[in-house]
Design an enzyme around this catalytic site. Structure first.
Site, PDB file in Angstrom:
ATOM      1  N   HIS A   1      -1.123  18.476  30.991  1.00  0.00           N
ATOM      2  CA  HIS A   1      -0.234  18.673  29.838  1.00  0.00           C
ATOM      3  C   HIS A   1      -0.804  19.690  28.866  1.00  0.00           C
ATOM      4  O   HIS A   1      -1.978  19.657  28.540  1.00  0.00           O
ATOM      5  CB  HIS A   1      -0.024  17.349  29.099  1.00  0.00           C
ATOM      6  CG  HIS A   1       0.789  16.379  29.880  1.00  0.00           C
ATOM      7  ND1 HIS A   1       2.154  16.332  29.795  1.00  0.00           N
ATOM      8  CD2 HIS A   1       0.432  15.463  30.792  1.00  0.00           C
ATOM      9  CE1 HIS A   1       2.598  15.409  30.627  1.00  0.00           C
ATOM     10  NE2 HIS A   1       1.576  14.860  31.243  1.00  0.00           N
TER      11      HIS A   1
ATOM     12  N   TYR B   1       5.512  11.529  20.784  1.00  0.00           N
ATOM     13  CA  TYR B   1       5.071  10.538  19.803  1.00  0.00           C
ATOM     14  C   TYR B   1       6.118  10.526  18.691  1.00  0.00           C
ATOM     15  O   TYR B   1       6.365  11.570  18.079  1.00  0.00           O
ATOM     16  CB  TYR B   1       3.721  10.934  19.198  1.00  0.00           C
ATOM     17  CG  TYR B   1       2.522  10.766  20.107  1.00  0.00           C
ATOM     18  CD1 TYR B   1       2.212  11.729  21.069  1.00  0.00           C
ATOM     19  CD2 TYR B   1       1.674   9.670  19.973  1.00  0.00           C
ATOM     20  CE1 TYR B   1       1.103  11.592  21.883  1.00  0.00           C
ATOM     21  CE2 TYR B   1       0.546   9.531  20.786  1.00  0.00           C
ATOM     22  CZ  TYR B   1       0.267  10.491  21.743  1.00  0.00           C
ATOM     23  OH  TYR B   1      -0.845  10.354  22.551  1.00  0.00           O
TER      24      TYR B   1
ATOM     25  N   PRO C   1      -4.786   2.775  20.505  1.00  0.00           N
ATOM     26  CA  PRO C   1      -4.439   3.700  21.590  1.00  0.00           C
ATOM     27  C   PRO C   1      -3.712   4.969  21.162  1.00  0.00           C
ATOM     28  O   PRO C   1      -3.533   5.870  21.986  1.00  0.00           O
ATOM     29  CB  PRO C   1      -3.537   2.853  22.494  1.00  0.00           C
ATOM     30  CG  PRO C   1      -2.990   1.792  21.614  1.00  0.00           C
ATOM     31  CD  PRO C   1      -4.027   1.517  20.582  1.00  0.00           C
TER      32      PRO C   1
ATOM     33  N   LYS D   1      -7.987   7.767  23.208  1.00  0.00           N
ATOM     34  CA  LYS D   1      -9.407   8.088  23.302  1.00  0.00           C
ATOM     35  C   LYS D   1     -10.265   7.073  24.067  1.00  0.00           C
ATOM     36  O   LYS D   1     -11.409   7.378  24.414  1.00  0.00           O
ATOM     37  CB  LYS D   1      -9.999   8.221  21.883  1.00  0.00           C
ATOM     38  CG  LYS D   1      -9.520   9.452  21.143  1.00  0.00           C
ATOM     39  CD  LYS D   1     -10.300  10.672  21.557  1.00  0.00           C
ATOM     40  CE  LYS D   1      -9.621  11.958  21.190  1.00  0.00           C
ATOM     41  NZ  LYS D   1      -8.816  12.559  22.249  1.00  0.00           N
TER      42      LYS D   1
ATOM     43  N   TYR E   1      -7.405  16.008  19.912  1.00  0.00           N
ATOM     44  CA  TYR E   1      -6.647  15.376  21.010  1.00  0.00           C
ATOM     45  C   TYR E   1      -7.211  15.783  22.378  1.00  0.00           C
ATOM     46  O   TYR E   1      -7.380  14.926  23.250  1.00  0.00           O
ATOM     47  CB  TYR E   1      -5.166  15.747  20.898  1.00  0.00           C
ATOM     48  CG  TYR E   1      -4.257  14.871  21.714  1.00  0.00           C
ATOM     49  CD1 TYR E   1      -3.776  13.659  21.213  1.00  0.00           C
ATOM     50  CD2 TYR E   1      -3.867  15.230  23.000  1.00  0.00           C
ATOM     51  CE1 TYR E   1      -2.939  12.835  21.957  1.00  0.00           C
ATOM     52  CE2 TYR E   1      -3.022  14.427  23.760  1.00  0.00           C
ATOM     53  CZ  TYR E   1      -2.570  13.236  23.223  1.00  0.00           C
ATOM     54  OH  TYR E   1      -1.739  12.430  23.967  1.00  0.00           O
TER      55      TYR E   1
HETATM   56  C1  PHB Z   1      -0.275   6.353  28.231  1.00  0.00           C
HETATM   57  O1  PHB Z   1       0.311   7.176  28.955  1.00  0.00           O
HETATM   58  O2  PHB Z   1      -0.518   5.210  28.635  1.00  0.00           O
HETATM   59  C2  PHB Z   1      -0.669   6.736  26.851  1.00  0.00           C
HETATM   60  C3  PHB Z   1      -0.425   8.017  26.400  1.00  0.00           C
HETATM   61  C4  PHB Z   1      -0.802   8.385  25.114  1.00  0.00           C
HETATM   62  C5  PHB Z   1      -1.406   7.453  24.285  1.00  0.00           C
HETATM   63  C6  PHB Z   1      -1.653   6.166  24.734  1.00  0.00           C
HETATM   64  C7  PHB Z   1      -1.284   5.803  26.027  1.00  0.00           C
HETATM   65  O3  PHB Z   1      -1.757   7.810  23.026  1.00  0.00           O
END
Ligand code: PHB
Length: 406
Positions: A77, A211, A308, A312, A400
């Protein structure tokens, strides 16, 4: 029945990402280890967790020879979408960081690859052990008794004597609480929300993660394969999953994630499908300092937990064991203890930066029911500032994709 005594160089408690990767990295340096795990192999390989790998984690797995399937199946990504006020905004991380990216590859796939690599190399992983206790790890001198891990397997008692113990047994493991009182200081922050996560048989409709901050709370669109979407939505920490039938989950996800900005022709919605897994994850930040006592080294979740939102957790575990493996390799080749002595300090500097970033992402993107309308407006202003400032976007992007190791 007597106790069988065995010997190894490094005894590793826990077959999660930290323990398995450590064992693998040590093997590459010809250092012998034994990994023990209370769960079964099938449990470890099937447990659904997060799945975002930083550039440095991907590089480490590839360079150490366990990145073959990751390179084939991992989804690379270049950025993320931030959705708020009904519009999505793309942050191009690769462009902002001079070419770095993240890869989505589920944690249990990393585990599966590491277990295979260890077993193919005749590495020892003991699954399904019981009554694990650790002893004699406090002293640092050769005249001190050897650190010992006692455990039971199929009813039989074992004692594993080693030079060092790696506590990779997660936040509820036995290693951290075995350290004498007063040595470790802990720092904790509990958030007033949790994530309800699902896996759905639905093709991802966006190439990149989304997000979202919505009036009704946070939501996240992620993916696992070209046919499986991974989605999360903010819920209460004491939420009962039984109150969330599939229709309610989809309704809430679609409300929070859909962008309706007809002006830019962005009427994006996630595809829906059969929900094949669901679960609730509480959210907290936690750090134990120091991450070492005598010849016991804590790594991964046994030393720190991040919410989450910053993606990280697994990456911090990988960074810890990379440093620990380096320190142990130095010790066994030359007797030098510099890297081992600095282990805790080196890891914690990076851990605290990841804590800061994860806290920042979490508080920016979640609605706190007890917060005022002022706070919500401030959150929206923060997001609006972010998408309008290259400096702010660069700050998000470099955190990130992962900060440098030292
Ligand atoms: C996930 O794909 O499980 C995932 C992606 C981004 C995050 C947390 C979990 O910040």
């Amino acid at each position: 029945m007597g106790t069988t005594t065995v010997r190894t160089q490094v005894g590793i408690v826990g077959a999660g990402p930290a323990g398995l990767l450590l064992s693998h990295l040590l093997h590459l340096q010809r250092i012998e280890s034994v990994v023990m795990e209370t769960r079964s192999r099938a449990y470890c390989e099937g447990r659904v967790r997060a799945g975002v790998l930083e550039q440095g984690t991907v590089d480490l797995l590839i360079q150490s020879g366990v990145g073959e399937r990751l390179q084939r199946e991992g989804l690379k990504h270049d950025g993320i979408w931030l959705s708020f006020g009904g519009t999505r905004h793309f942050i191009n991380m690769t462009e902002l960081t001079g070419g770095k990216s993240i890869t989505v590859y589920a944690q249990h796939e990393v585990i599966t690859d590491l277990i295979k690599a260890r077993l193919d190399a005749a590495g020892q992983i003991l699954f399904g052990v019981q009554d694990v206790t650790i002893h004699d790890f406090g002293g640092d001198k050769s005249e001190n008794p050897a650190p010992t891990i006692r455990f039971r397997q199929d009813g039989e008692l074992f004692e594993l004597r080693c030079d060092f113990i790696a506590g990779c047994d997660g936040s509820h493991g036995v290693c951290r609480p075995s350290i004498p009182d007063g040595v470790i200081k802990t720092y904790e922050k509990v958030y007033p929300f949790a994530w309800l996560g699902i896996l759905a048989e639905a093709p991802p409709t966006s190439d990149e993660l989304v997000y979202a901050l919505h009036e009704r709370g946070f939501a996240l669109f992620s993916m696992r394969t070209p046919k499986i979407t991974r989605l999360y939505l903010q819920c209460c920490p004491d939420e009962n999953i039984a109150n969330w039938p599939d229709e309610r989950i989809w309704k809430e996800l679609l409300l929070r994630l859909s962008s309706r900005n007809e002006g830019t022709h962005d009427a994006w919605v996630p595809a829906t499908g059969a929900i094949i897994q669901k679960g609730i994850t509480p959210m907290r930040s936690f750090v134990a300092e120091p991450m070492q006592f005598g010849r016991l080294f804590l790594a991964g979740d046994s030393a720190h937990i991040v919410p989450p939102t910053g993606a990280k957790g697994l990456n911090l575990a990988a960074a810890d064991v990379q440093i620990l493996a380096k320190g142990l390799a130095e010790f066994y080749s030359s007797g030098a203890k510099n890297t081992l002595n600095d282990y805790s300090r080196t890891c914690l500097r990076r851990v605290w930066k990841a804590q800061r970033f994860s806290w920042w992402m979490t508080t920016m993107l979640h609605r706190d029911e007890d917060a005022s309308e002022f706070d919500h407006r401030r959150q929206l202003a923060e997001l609006d500032y972010l998408i309008g400032s290259r400096a702010a976007m660069t700050s998000l992007a470099e955190n990130y994709v992962g900060l440098p190791m030292d």
